[in-house]
Design a protein around this motif. Structure first.
Motif, short mmCIF file in Angstrom:
data_model
loop_
_atom_site.label_atom_id
_atom_site.label_comp_id
_atom_site.label_asym_id
_atom_site.label_seq_id
_atom_site.Cartn_x
_atom_site.Cartn_y
_atom_site.Cartn_z
N ARG A 148 0.81 -1.22 0.00
CA ARG A 148 0.00 0.00 0.00
C ARG A 148 0.85 1.27 0.00
O ARG A 148 0.47 2.27 -0.61
N GLU A 149 1.98 1.24 0.67
CA GLU A 149 2.85 2.42 0.69
C GLU A 149 3.37 2.70 -0.72
O GLU A 149 3.37 3.84 -1.18
N LEU A 150 3.82 1.65 -1.41
CA LEU A 150 4.30 1.84 -2.78
C LEU A 150 3.16 2.32 -3.68
O LEU A 150 3.35 3.22 -4.50
N ALA A 151 1.98 1.77 -3.52
CA ALA A 151 0.83 2.21 -4.32
C ALA A 151 0.56 3.69 -4.11
O ALA A 151 0.31 4.43 -5.08
N ASP A 152 0.64 4.16 -2.87
CA ASP A 152 0.45 5.58 -2.60
C ASP A 152 1.52 6.43 -3.27
O ASP A 152 1.24 7.50 -3.81
N ARG A 153 2.75 5.94 -3.25
CA ARG A 153 3.85 6.67 -3.90
C ARG A 153 3.67 6.72 -5.41
O ARG A 153 3.97 7.73 -6.05
N ILE A 154 3.18 5.63 -5.99
CA ILE A 154 2.91 5.60 -7.43
C ILE A 154 1.80 6.59 -7.76
O ILE A 154 1.90 7.34 -8.74
N ARG A 155 0.74 6.59 -6.95
CA ARG A 155 -0.36 7.56 -7.15
C ARG A 155 0.18 8.98 -7.18
O ARG A 155 -0.19 9.80 -8.02
N GLU A 156 1.05 9.28 -6.23
CA GLU A 156 1.64 10.63 -6.16
C GLU A 156 2.46 10.92 -7.41
O GLU A 156 2.36 12.01 -7.98
N ALA A 157 3.25 9.96 -7.86
CA ALA A 157 4.08 10.17 -9.06
C ALA A 157 3.23 10.34 -10.32
O ALA A 157 3.65 11.01 -11.26
N LEU A 158 2.04 9.76 -10.32
CA LEU A 158 1.15 9.86 -11.48
C LEU A 158 0.09 10.95 -11.33
O LEU A 158 -0.77 11.09 -12.20
N SER A 159 0.16 11.73 -10.25
CA SER A 159 -0.86 12.74 -10.02
C SER A 159 -0.92 13.71 -11.19
O SER A 159 0.09 14.01 -11.83
N GLY A 160 -2.13 14.16 -11.48
CA GLY A 160 -2.34 15.07 -12.60
C GLY A 160 -2.67 14.36 -13.90
O GLY A 160 -2.96 15.00 -14.90
#
Length: 113
Positions: free
Chosen positions: A5-17
């Motif tokens: 889940r932590e990695l998923a959150d980091r990926i979400r952040e990297a893909l934001s926008g």
């Protein structure tokens, strides 16, 4: 479905926008951009990305990068798995996600960078 889940959150952040759709796939949580697989957070905390098959050999030289194996068989060119302990820096994670986004743009004909 178990995934990091932590990695998923980091990926979400990297893909934001970007318009992103999340799908349970490959035993993890997969992020689709432009309806194309871009990145996956797996159960071990590793990152799998879809990348330019022409660049695979070069990308495999990076620290922690490996050829993905599914059901005991190597996947085709165009995929890379990055070990979780090599993703500690957000800059490193973002660089891997950018590799996936760059290829995604080539595949879809979009310039989503």
């Amino acid at each position: 479905m178990a995934y990091d889940r932590e990695l998923a959150d980091r990926i979400r952040e990297a893909l934001s926008g970007r318009a992103v759709r999340e799908v349970a796939m490959f035993g993890g949580l997969t992020f689709m951009v432009n309806d194309k697989l871009t990145a996956t957070a797996n159960t071990q905390g590793d990152l799998m990305i879809r990348c330019d098959p022409v660049r695979v050999e070069e990308l495999l030289e990076r620290d922690g990068a490996n050829w993905p194996v599914m059901r005991g068989r190597k996947m085709s060119k165009g995929w890379i798995v990055v070990e979780s302990d090599r993703l500690e820096s957000d800059d490193i994670l973002t660089a891997w996600i950018q590799e996936a986004i760059d290829y995604n743009g080539k595949v879809t004909g979009c310039a989503d960078k």
